[in-house]
Design a protein around this motif. Structure first.
Motif, PDB file in Angstrom:
ATOM      1  N   TYR A  95      42.578 -19.065 -41.304  1.00 26.43           N
ATOM      2  CA  TYR A  95      42.903 -19.718 -40.030  1.00 26.43           C
ATOM      3  C   TYR A  95      42.373 -21.131 -39.865  1.00 26.43           C
ATOM      4  O   TYR A  95      42.718 -21.798 -38.899  1.00 26.43           O
ATOM      5  CB  TYR A  95      42.406 -18.852 -38.867  1.00 26.43           C
ATOM      6  CG  TYR A  95      43.057 -17.495 -38.858  1.00 26.43           C
ATOM      7  CD1 TYR A  95      44.386 -17.349 -38.460  1.00 26.43           C
ATOM      8  CD2 TYR A  95      42.378 -16.370 -39.289  1.00 26.43           C
ATOM      9  CE1 TYR A  95      45.008 -16.114 -38.491  1.00 26.43           C
ATOM     10  CE2 TYR A  95      42.991 -15.129 -39.321  1.00 26.43           C
ATOM     11  CZ  TYR A  95      44.295 -15.000 -38.921  1.00 26.43           C
ATOM     12  OH  TYR A  95      44.916 -13.785 -38.956  1.00 26.43           O
ATOM     13  N   SER A  96      41.511 -21.620 -40.790  1.00 23.59           N
ATOM     14  CA  SER A  96      40.908 -22.927 -40.525  1.00 23.59           C
ATOM     15  C   SER A  96      41.957 -24.034 -40.510  1.00 23.59           C
ATOM     16  O   SER A  96      41.879 -24.951 -39.697  1.00 23.59           O
ATOM     17  CB  SER A  96      39.795 -23.219 -41.521  1.00 23.59           C
ATOM     18  OG  SER A  96      40.215 -22.955 -42.826  1.00 23.59           O
ATOM     19  N   GLY A  97      42.973 -23.929 -41.383  1.00 27.90           N
ATOM     20  CA  GLY A  97      44.012 -24.957 -41.413  1.00 27.90           C
ATOM     21  C   GLY A  97      44.754 -25.030 -40.093  1.00 27.90           C
ATOM     22  O   GLY A  97      44.984 -26.106 -39.525  1.00 27.90           O
ATOM     23  N   PHE A  98      45.092 -23.863 -39.571  1.00 25.42           N
ATOM     24  CA  PHE A  98      45.797 -23.750 -38.297  1.00 25.42           C
ATOM     25  C   PHE A  98      44.960 -24.342 -37.163  1.00 25.42           C
ATOM     26  O   PHE A  98      45.440 -25.124 -36.341  1.00 25.42           O
ATOM     27  CB  PHE A  98      46.067 -22.264 -38.049  1.00 25.42           C
ATOM     28  CG  PHE A  98      46.732 -21.931 -36.747  1.00 25.42           C
ATOM     29  CD1 PHE A  98      47.968 -22.471 -36.424  1.00 25.42           C
ATOM     30  CD2 PHE A  98      46.123 -21.065 -35.854  1.00 25.42           C
ATOM     31  CE1 PHE A  98      48.591 -22.142 -35.225  1.00 25.42           C
ATOM     32  CE2 PHE A  98      46.740 -20.737 -34.663  1.00 25.42           C
ATOM     33  CZ  PHE A  98      47.970 -21.282 -34.342  1.00 25.42           C
ATOM     34  N   LEU A  99      43.673 -23.995 -37.181  1.00 21.88           N
ATOM     35  CA  LEU A  99      42.752 -24.437 -36.134  1.00 21.88           C
ATOM     36  C   LEU A  99      42.600 -25.952 -36.161  1.00 21.88           C
ATOM     37  O   LEU A  99      42.767 -26.630 -35.141  1.00 21.88           O
ATOM     38  CB  LEU A  99      41.393 -23.774 -36.380  1.00 21.88           C
ATOM     39  CG  LEU A  99      40.577 -23.423 -35.161  1.00 21.88           C
ATOM     40  CD1 LEU A  99      41.338 -22.409 -34.315  1.00 21.88           C
ATOM     41  CD2 LEU A  99      39.225 -22.851 -35.585  1.00 21.88           C
ATOM     42  N   VAL A 100      42.313 -26.490 -37.353  1.00 19.26           N
ATOM     43  CA  VAL A 100      42.101 -27.937 -37.478  1.00 19.26           C
ATOM     44  C   VAL A 100      43.377 -28.675 -37.086  1.00 19.26           C
ATOM     45  O   VAL A 100      43.336 -29.659 -36.351  1.00 19.26           O
ATOM     46  CB  VAL A 100      41.676 -28.305 -38.912  1.00 19.26           C
ATOM     47  CG1 VAL A 100      41.652 -29.814 -39.093  1.00 19.26           C
ATOM     48  CG2 VAL A 100      40.323 -27.704 -39.229  1.00 19.26           C
ATOM     49  N   GLY A 101      44.510 -28.163 -37.520  1.00 16.65           N
ATOM     50  CA  GLY A 101      45.794 -28.788 -37.194  1.00 16.65           C
ATOM     51  C   GLY A 101      45.992 -28.878 -35.696  1.00 16.65           C
ATOM     52  O   GLY A 101      46.408 -29.918 -35.167  1.00 16.65           O
ATOM     53  N   PRO A 112      39.905 -34.455 -41.352  1.00 17.05           N
ATOM     54  CA  PRO A 112      40.560 -34.220 -42.639  1.00 17.05           C
ATOM     55  C   PRO A 112      40.428 -32.755 -43.031  1.00 17.05           C
ATOM     56  O   PRO A 112      39.428 -32.105 -42.719  1.00 17.05           O
ATOM     57  CB  PRO A 112      39.791 -35.123 -43.605  1.00 17.05           C
ATOM     58  CG  PRO A 112      38.466 -35.312 -42.971  1.00 17.05           C
ATOM     59  CD  PRO A 112      38.649 -35.202 -41.487  1.00 17.05           C
ATOM     60  N   PHE A 113      41.462 -32.241 -43.643  1.00 10.47           N
ATOM     61  CA  PHE A 113      41.396 -30.834 -44.015  1.00 10.47           C
ATOM     62  C   PHE A 113      42.150 -30.612 -45.305  1.00 10.47           C
ATOM     63  O   PHE A 113      43.257 -31.103 -45.498  1.00 10.47           O
ATOM     64  CB  PHE A 113      42.000 -29.965 -42.905  1.00 10.47           C
ATOM     65  CG  PHE A 113      41.978 -28.512 -43.257  1.00 10.47           C
ATOM     66  CD1 PHE A 113      40.783 -27.823 -43.221  1.00 10.47           C
ATOM     67  CD2 PHE A 113      43.131 -27.851 -43.650  1.00 10.47           C
ATOM     68  CE1 PHE A 113      40.740 -26.484 -43.573  1.00 10.47           C
ATOM     69  CE2 PHE A 113      43.091 -26.509 -44.003  1.00 10.47           C
ATOM     70  CZ  PHE A 113      41.890 -25.832 -43.956  1.00 10.47           C
ATOM     71  N   HIS A 114      41.505 -29.859 -46.177  1.00  9.58           N
ATOM     72  CA  HIS A 114      42.147 -29.557 -47.454  1.00  9.58           C
ATOM     73  C   HIS A 114      42.625 -28.113 -47.413  1.00  9.58           C
ATOM     74  O   HIS A 114      41.837 -27.187 -47.380  1.00  9.58           O
ATOM     75  CB  HIS A 114      41.143 -29.775 -48.579  1.00  9.58           C
ATOM     76  CG  HIS A 114      41.701 -29.467 -49.926  1.00  9.58           C
ATOM     77  ND1 HIS A 114      42.699 -30.223 -50.512  1.00  9.58           N
ATOM     78  CD2 HIS A 114      41.434 -28.465 -50.777  1.00  9.58           C
ATOM     79  CE1 HIS A 114      42.999 -29.699 -51.676  1.00  9.58           C
ATOM     80  NE2 HIS A 114      42.253 -28.631 -51.865  1.00  9.58           N
ATOM     81  N   GLU A 115      43.923 -27.944 -47.377  1.00  8.49           N
ATOM     82  CA  GLU A 115      44.492 -26.593 -47.257  1.00  8.49           C
ATOM     83  C   GLU A 115      44.163 -25.764 -48.507  1.00  8.49           C
ATOM     84  O   GLU A 115      44.432 -26.159 -49.627  1.00  8.49           O
ATOM     85  CB  GLU A 115      46.007 -26.679 -47.092  1.00  8.49           C
ATOM     86  CG  GLU A 115      46.678 -25.391 -46.677  1.00  8.49           C
ATOM     87  CD  GLU A 115      46.618 -25.153 -45.168  1.00  8.49           C
ATOM     88  OE1 GLU A 115      46.200 -24.060 -44.782  1.00  8.49           O
ATOM     89  OE2 GLU A 115      46.978 -26.065 -44.400  1.00  8.49           O
ATOM     90  N   LEU A 116      43.557 -24.591 -48.268  1.00  7.16           N
ATOM     91  CA  LEU A 116      43.222 -23.705 -49.383  1.00  7.16           C
ATOM     92  C   LEU A 116      44.325 -22.669 -49.553  1.00  7.16           C
ATOM     93  O   LEU A 116      44.957 -22.271 -48.579  1.00  7.16           O
ATOM     94  CB  LEU A 116      41.918 -22.971 -49.082  1.00  7.16           C
ATOM     95  CG  LEU A 116      40.640 -23.789 -49.151  1.00  7.16           C
ATOM     96  CD1 LEU A 116      39.518 -23.044 -48.471  1.00  7.16           C
ATOM     97  CD2 LEU A 116      40.299 -24.088 -50.597  1.00  7.16           C
TER      98      LEU A 116
END
Lengths: 464, 394
Positions: A95-101, A112-116
């Motif tokens: 969920y971190s990508g969704f949250l940061v987005g 900045p976020f690196h999608e895992l």
């Protein structure tokens, strides 16, 4: 690795069966664990470390709770730690990508976020591990002292990557002792072949119809074509998922495990409430046991009950994926269930059964519209095509062609999603065992042919 | 309603069910063993004629290849590529599809009378405009050069009544209209064969399993191009059967009708026709005095009998009375058409833009070309991405 692959069928499965039945009983669990880790590592050589961490952590928490027997406060601390860590791992990877987005979009910042890549099966094995620690906390089960057996419970390859979510309580005894006869082994094979056929012959092929229509959805799509699109998706997701569950259950049975049933003819449901008693039962059971009931279930004030339902269903939605449409899909069901309970009430059960089924399948299909597209704009286009808000025609040549060339497949999908079909299979086995054997063999051969065709890859010299 | 079993029958049903399960278990094991043993006995094959590609061999096991997933994916391909009786399994699948009413595989339709028909695809607008702009600009920059444009309809267009009912096979006809109107306003002479083809014995014009026209189709096309090209056909032709085992590209692409065998004919003129010499610059100017590469009869793609397939550049030299020189920009439809054209030009420079990396203008100047013929099938022309580049090199 996935079950519906040639590699699994003709290399992995024969190898694990051969070794499993050759070695003495004491070693059988080790063989299963080694093959399960290999099965997982085949596609995810790196993330196996994460799974091993999850196994070790939850194993140690179990032991710790046992040591803190009699000290309720300390036990609770262990439980909270376990839940927090499990959810943090799941949250970080899923969920971190969704949250940061969303934070970025809302606050106009740019974190900045690196999608895992999502570790395969993480949603399933994390939930299994949590069921273990929570049940240990409530003394529903004994603490597992063997790391080997606990690791096997979490990582067992049949249910590792797509469920069912097996609660520890259900297979506690089977980790120690299992009996396998030719009869139980053979019934596992039959269930496996049925599951494989659902996935390869039905889901994959009806999925082609969905993939043909879906990209063309728009203002010009006729109403019938749009409905064909959602009908094909409805069948694809059911046969894909329930086929996978059947394969898991069948494989489990070959090795002496009894996994719970996961789907019970959901498209014959008589209400949405009924649908969720039949669809992905191990997931809805998990949420009921570990979220809904701890929140007070239905034995609370009606306002609180409504909040509980919405919380549970939002979480259920989000479990399926980190995206707004899944949340929307979950809330949609929460609202429908509240509606059934508080508005329709008992009057509903007075209307004819046919109407009940039609009402249920209609709302389930609209649900799949929300589920099938992660983009809210696409959902709106899809819905408008379905109900003719584009002034799109009702029927056209495309619809006729698709209907005609997929008619047999659509009928097969309808027939195979009915309980009568399962009864017919059982009756055939009871009356004409040889015919039943021949039928299963033909299905297996067709599955292999269809799987091989997926790898048919002609090199076309005239196109560069 | 189900018949009501008596207790005796129920007991029998239970025993039968157990019997079924025991047999199922044993049979499943037997199937796995048979497949496993068959796999061990079977030697790895290197090449699949049906798929026209090299099959995956054993993957190399290294730490890197395992960690980046290459080993895993290659092994999966290896296992399925080397599956015993792979082609037979493929046929089982396509036959099952056809039984189920499916009439399409990989963009190929199984039509009536056994015709495989490839759907027509439009390129995206940007590519399309680039190509047509390059063509019209080139025409306006070479006003003294006679330019002809032969856009051949494909089977899906001419034989559209063979398509499965309601099949959406693209809009080739509309596309051809659109292209022809642009070339016409650019001053290029169009050669539109559609009317002639519609009136002819249509089934003889295209292969059933291949995306090309037959030699009969090419010959009819030639006869109908003469007046536009300003030539008078002088020589009578006789068809000669050169292969009766041709199974074409559409069968490969779709996996359907892969056992169908077709005839390939060469049309040969009488003795009065001057003999041509074909020069292949890419093979150190190798010269051949025949259009037909009979050695290609051994290969899967027997259409390559004509000139040995596609070449970036070929020169056809024929001792004709007048000294006409024509440049042909083409796709593989031209390969069985060019032999008909040869006796009327002293030099034919044949360029396949998909492979040609030289400068076209330099070639035109060197060879002192007076005429240009574009010869494409509508489907290849629509998807072509190399013509724009070669025409606008300047």
């Amino acid at each position: 690795m996935i079950f519906s692959s040639i590699l699994f069928l003709i290399v992995f499965l024969p190898a694990v069966l051969l070794l499993y039945f050759l070695v003495p009983d004491k070693v059988k669990n080790i063989i299963l664990l080694v093959f399960s880790l290999f099965f997982y590592a085949w596609g995810e050589p790196v993330y196996i470390v994460l799974m091993l961490f999850s196994i070790s952590f939850n194993f140690v928490i179990g032991l710790e709770m046992e040591q803190r027997q009699g000290n309720a406060a300390m036990r609770k601390k262990s439980l909270i730690l376990a839940i927090v860590v499990n959810l943090l791992i799941l949250g970080f990877f899923k969920y971190s990508g969704f949250l940061v987005g969303n934070v970025n979009a809302l606050l106009h910042v740019n974190i900045p976020f690196h999608e895992l890549a999502l570790p395969i099966g993480i949603s399933f094995y994390t939930f299994q591990a949590m069921s273990y620690v929570i049940d240990v906390y409530y003394d529903r089960i004994g603490v597992q002292h063997s790391y080997l057996k606990f690791a096997l419970y979490i990582s067992m390859f049949p249910q590792l990557i797509a469920g069912p979510i097996v609660r520890y309580i259900d297979i506690e005894g089977q980790l120690d002792h299992r009996t396998i006869t030719w009869t139980s082994f053979g019934s596992g094979c039959a269930v496996f072949i049925k599951g494989l056929s659902k996935k390869v012959l039905l889901a994959n092929n009806i999925g082609l119809l969905y993939n043909t229509i879906q990209p063309t959805l728009g203002a010009k799509t006729s109403i019938v074509t749009a409905w064909l699109c959602i009908i094909s998706y409805t069948f694809q997701i059911y046969f894909d998922f329930s086929g996978y569950s059947d394969m898991a259950i069948g494989l489990g049975r070959m090795f002496g495990f009894d996994f719970p049933e996961n789907f019970h003819f959901p498209y014959q449901a008589k209400s949405i409430t009924d649908f969720w008693r039949r669809w992905h039962m191990s997931l809805s059971g998990w949420f009921r046991e570990y979220v809904y009931i701890p929140l007070g279930g239905n034995r609370v004030h009606w306002a609180r009950h409504i909040v509980n339902l919405l919380v549970v269903w939002s979480l259920t939605g989000l479990w399926h994926g980190a995206s707004w449409n899944f949340l929307l899909w979950g809330m949609y069901y929460g609202i429908l269930l509240i509606f059934e309970k508080y508005v329709l009430g008992s009057i509903y059960y007075g209307i004819p059964k046919v109407l009940q089924t039609m009402y249920s399948i209609f709302f389930v299909m609209i649900g799949w519209v929300l589920f099938s597209s992660t983009n809210l704009g696409d959902i709106s286009v899809f819905l408008r095509s379905l109900f003719g808000f584009h002034n799109n025609g009702f029927f056209d040549g495309t619809a006729a062609y698709l209907l005609k060339t997929n008619l047999v497949l659509l009928i097969a999908c309808i027939v195979c999603s009915r309980e009568q079909m399962a009864k017919w299979f059982r009756r055939l086995q009871g009356r004409k065992p040889v015919a039943a054997l021949a039928l299963h063999t033909v299905l297996l051969i067709l599955c292999i042919a269809f799987l091989l065709f997926d790898t048919y890859n002609p090199f076309l010299y005239f196109r560069f | 309603m189900r018949p009501n079993y008596s207790n005796k029958h129920k007991g029998l049903g239970k025993r039968n069910t157990k019997k079924f399960m025991r047999m199922m278990g044993m049979f499943f094991v037997v199937i796995l063993i048979v497949l496993f043993v068959a796999r061990i006995i079977k030697k790895d094959s290197e090449y699949s004629a049906m798929e026209n590609r090299v099959l995956q061999g054993k993957a190399e096991l290294t730490v890197d290849s395992v960690m980046n997933g290459q080993y895993e994916s290659q092994t999966e391909t290896y296992i399925s590529d080397q599956f015993p009786l792979r082609n037979a399994w493929i046929r089982v699948k396509t036959s099952a599809d056809i039984l189920m009413g499916k009439r399409e595989e990989n963009g190929v339709f199984l039509g009536k009378s056994g015709f495989l028909l490839e759907d027509f695809e439009n390129a995206d607008d940007k590519k399309e405009n680039e190509k047509m702009d390059a063509l019209t600009t080139f025409a306006s920059e070479h006003p003294d050069m006679k330019q002809y444009f032969l856009l051949a309809p494909t089977a899906v267009n001419v034989l559209d009544e063979k398509l499965p009912a309601f099949a959406d096979a693209g809009e080739e006809n509309a596309y051809m209209d659109q292209v022809f109107s642009k070339t016409q306003s650019a001053g290029i002479t169009n050669i539109d064969l559609r009317e002639t083809f519609e009136k002819a014995d249509k089934e003889s014009l295209y292969y059933k399993t291949d995306h090309h026209w037959t030699t009969a189709g090419a010959y009819l096309a030639f006869q109908n191009s003469c007046s536009a090209l300003g030539i008078t056909a002088n020589y009578p032709y006789e068809p000669y059967l050169i292969s009766n085992t041709f199974n074409g590209s559409l069968a490969s692409k779709s996996g359907m009708r892969t056992t169908k065998k077709e005839n390939i004919y060469a049309y040969l003129p009488d003795d009065t026709c001057p003999e041509s010499l074909v020069v292949y610059p890419e093979e150190d100017d190798a010269k051949r005095n025949s259009f037909y590469h009979m050695d290609k009869l051994e290969e899967k793609d027997k259409y390559t009998i004509f000139f040995g397939g596609n070449h970036s550049l070929m020169k056809i030299e024929t001792p004709t009375e007048d000294n006409k020189k024509i440049l042909v920009l083409k796709d593989s439809y031209a390969n069985c058409f060019l032999p008909f054209l040869a006796p009327y030009y002293r030099h034919i420079i044949v360029v396949d833009p998909r492979y040609y990396d030289g400068n076209l203008q330099t070639l035109i100047d060197e060879e002192q070309v007076q005429e240009i013929l574009y010869l494409y099938s509508a489907n290849t022309f629509s998807l072509d991405t190399s013509l724009a580049g070669i025409l606008s090199q300047g």
